[in-house]
Scaffold this motif. Structure first.
Motif, PDB file in Angstrom:
ATOM      1  N   ASP A 174       0.782  -1.112  -0.011  1.00 45.79           N
ATOM      2  CA  ASP A 174      -0.083  -0.060   0.010  1.00 45.79           C
ATOM      3  C   ASP A 174       1.118   1.030   0.070  1.00 45.79           C
ATOM      4  O   ASP A 174       2.029   1.171   0.642  1.00 45.79           O
ATOM      5  CB  ASP A 174      -1.002  -0.073   1.169  1.00 45.79           C
ATOM      6  CG  ASP A 174      -1.992   0.854   1.081  1.00 45.79           C
ATOM      7  OD1 ASP A 174      -2.134   1.695   0.100  1.00 45.79           O
ATOM      8  OD2 ASP A 174      -2.860   1.218   2.154  1.00 45.79           O
ATOM      9  N   GLU A 175       0.325   2.573  -0.516  1.00 49.71           N
ATOM     10  CA  GLU A 175       1.305   3.475  -0.429  1.00 49.71           C
ATOM     11  C   GLU A 175       2.129   3.192  -1.397  1.00 49.71           C
ATOM     12  O   GLU A 175       3.461   3.579  -0.906  1.00 49.71           O
ATOM     13  CB  GLU A 175       1.396   4.180   0.758  1.00 49.71           C
ATOM     14  CG  GLU A 175       0.263   4.546   1.560  1.00 49.71           C
ATOM     15  CD  GLU A 175      -0.481   5.850   1.073  1.00 49.71           C
ATOM     16  OE1 GLU A 175       0.195   6.692   0.295  1.00 49.71           O
ATOM     17  OE2 GLU A 175      -1.651   6.018   1.353  1.00 49.71           O
ATOM     18  N   ALA A 176       2.321   2.577  -2.713  1.00 46.51           N
ATOM     19  CA  ALA A 176       3.337   1.828  -3.477  1.00 46.51           C
ATOM     20  C   ALA A 176       4.237   3.258  -3.638  1.00 46.51           C
ATOM     21  O   ALA A 176       5.517   2.790  -3.774  1.00 46.51           O
ATOM     22  CB  ALA A 176       2.851   1.053  -4.461  1.00 46.51           C
ATOM     23  N   SER A 177       3.838   4.184  -3.902  1.00 46.21           N
ATOM     24  CA  SER A 177       4.955   5.509  -4.261  1.00 46.21           C
ATOM     25  C   SER A 177       5.871   5.870  -3.266  1.00 46.21           C
ATOM     26  O   SER A 177       6.852   6.272  -3.454  1.00 46.21           O
ATOM     27  CB  SER A 177       4.005   6.456  -4.823  1.00 46.21           C
ATOM     28  OG  SER A 177       3.480   7.153  -3.760  1.00 46.21           O
ATOM     29  N   GLN A 178       5.370   5.417  -2.023  1.00 46.60           N
ATOM     30  CA  GLN A 178       6.353   5.712  -0.972  1.00 46.60           C
ATOM     31  C   GLN A 178       7.556   4.458  -0.386  1.00 46.60           C
ATOM     32  O   GLN A 178       8.282   4.603   0.351  1.00 46.60           O
ATOM     33  CB  GLN A 178       5.726   5.943   0.326  1.00 46.60           C
ATOM     34  CG  GLN A 178       4.570   7.225   0.269  1.00 46.60           C
ATOM     35  CD  GLN A 178       5.283   8.172   0.045  1.00 46.60           C
ATOM     36  OE1 GLN A 178       6.249   8.779   0.745  1.00 46.60           O
ATOM     37  NE2 GLN A 178       5.021   9.092  -0.934  1.00 46.60           N
ATOM     38  N   VAL A 238      -0.079  -4.248  -5.704  1.00 49.71           N
ATOM     39  CA  VAL A 238       0.626  -3.009  -5.572  1.00 49.71           C
ATOM     40  C   VAL A 238      -0.407  -1.881  -5.630  1.00 49.71           C
ATOM     41  O   VAL A 238      -1.190  -1.832  -6.565  1.00 49.71           O
ATOM     42  CB  VAL A 238       1.796  -2.657  -6.846  1.00 49.71           C
ATOM     43  CG1 VAL A 238       2.334  -1.229  -6.205  1.00 49.71           C
ATOM     44  CG2 VAL A 238       2.689  -3.895  -6.547  1.00 49.71           C
ATOM     45  N   VAL A 239      -0.621  -1.198  -4.647  1.00 48.01           N
ATOM     46  CA  VAL A 239      -1.630  -0.002  -4.496  1.00 48.01           C
ATOM     47  C   VAL A 239      -1.069   1.275  -4.547  1.00 48.01           C
ATOM     48  O   VAL A 239      -0.078   1.470  -3.566  1.00 48.01           O
ATOM     49  CB  VAL A 239      -2.653  -0.469  -3.377  1.00 48.01           C
ATOM     50  CG1 VAL A 239      -3.776   0.754  -3.296  1.00 48.01           C
ATOM     51  CG2 VAL A 239      -3.202  -1.957  -3.258  1.00 48.01           C
ATOM     52  N   GLY A 240      -1.258   2.110  -5.206  1.00 46.69           N
ATOM     53  CA  GLY A 240      -0.676   3.388  -5.356  1.00 46.69           C
ATOM     54  C   GLY A 240      -1.514   4.479  -5.975  1.00 46.69           C
ATOM     55  O   GLY A 240      -2.774   4.101  -6.505  1.00 46.69           O
ATOM     56  N   ASP A 241      -1.207   5.623  -6.026  1.00 44.32           N
ATOM     57  CA  ASP A 241      -2.063   6.709  -6.593  1.00 44.32           C
ATOM     58  C   ASP A 241      -1.103   7.687  -7.533  1.00 44.32           C
ATOM     59  O   ASP A 241       0.064   8.012  -6.843  1.00 44.32           O
ATOM     60  CB  ASP A 241      -2.584   7.460  -5.538  1.00 44.32           C
ATOM     61  CG  ASP A 241      -3.634   8.557  -6.005  1.00 44.32           C
ATOM     62  OD1 ASP A 241      -3.351   9.120  -7.037  1.00 44.32           O
ATOM     63  OD2 ASP A 241      -4.552   9.226  -5.272  1.00 44.32           O
ATOM     64  N   SER A 242      -1.307   7.779  -8.648  1.00 41.43           N
ATOM     65  CA  SER A 242      -0.154   8.656  -9.380  1.00 41.43           C
ATOM     66  C   SER A 242       0.100  10.169  -8.901  1.00 41.43           C
ATOM     67  O   SER A 242       0.912  10.884  -9.284  1.00 41.43           O
ATOM     68  CB  SER A 242      -1.005   8.784 -11.100  1.00 41.43           C
ATOM     69  OG  SER A 242      -2.177   9.332 -10.752  1.00 41.43           O
ATOM     70  N   GLN A 274       0.429  10.723  -5.689  1.00 44.83           N
ATOM     71  CA  GLN A 274       1.037  10.871  -4.438  1.00 44.83           C
ATOM     72  C   GLN A 274       2.518  11.157  -4.624  1.00 44.83           C
ATOM     73  O   GLN A 274       3.055  11.177  -6.064  1.00 44.83           O
ATOM     74  CB  GLN A 274       1.284   9.279  -3.838  1.00 44.83           C
ATOM     75  CG  GLN A 274      -0.190   8.742  -3.413  1.00 44.83           C
ATOM     76  CD  GLN A 274       0.076   7.408  -2.925  1.00 44.83           C
ATOM     77  OE1 GLN A 274       0.888   6.529  -3.498  1.00 44.83           O
ATOM     78  NE2 GLN A 274      -0.778   6.740  -2.125  1.00 44.83           N
TER      79      GLN A 274
END
Length: 144
Positions: A103-107, A125-129, A131
């Motif tokens: 979660d919060e894959a961009s981190q 893989v969960v993320g937000d473009s 983030q």
């Protein structure tokens, strides 16, 4: 249908829905309980029993998961850990997971997630473009 009848049906539905949720929770708990290993004095179950009976001088988490990881996973099948904790507490090959959720894959730096990825069969893989990318603030060796 009148408003009164509609409200009555909605109320009945809500109560039936709550009952169904309670029943589902009970079924999940029952299924988990019946799948727990029976107490035994040998092997991983014996190790776990011995650790539970000790007052002090317990094995480290890493060693316990290496020696009795199958029992620990049977008792507690879901682990919530950071990639650093996975590397610190889970010896490679000692424990394997069906699913890893990042979660919060961009981190998470990809290199930091490799140890967790190597211990699982599937990954989500969960993320937000929108983030922010991982911060380098706490990296002592990175002076960019």
């Amino acid at each position: 249908m009148t408003d009164r009848t509609t409200r009555k049906h909605i109320g009945e539905f809500r109560e039936l829905d709550r009952g169904r949720l309670r029943l589902s929770r009970h079924r999940v708990l029952t299924s988990h309980f019946t799948g727990l290993p029976q107490s035994a004095g040998v092997g991983p179950a014996g190790i776990m029993k011995g650790e539970l009976e000790r007052k002090r001088g317990h094995r480290t988490v890493r060693r316990l998961l290496k020696d009795a990881g199958t029992i620990v996973q049977a008792i507690k099948p879901v682990f919530m850990m950071s990639p650093l904790s996975v590397a610190q507490f889970l010896e490679p090959g000692a424990v394997e997971f069906d699913l890893l959720v990042v979660d919060e894959a961009s981190q998470v730096q990809p290199v930091d997630a490799l140890g967790a990825i190597a211990r699982c069969r599937q990954i989500v893989v969960v993320g937000d473009s929108r983030q922010l990318p991982p911060t380098r603030f706490f990296r002592a060796h990175d002076h960019r």
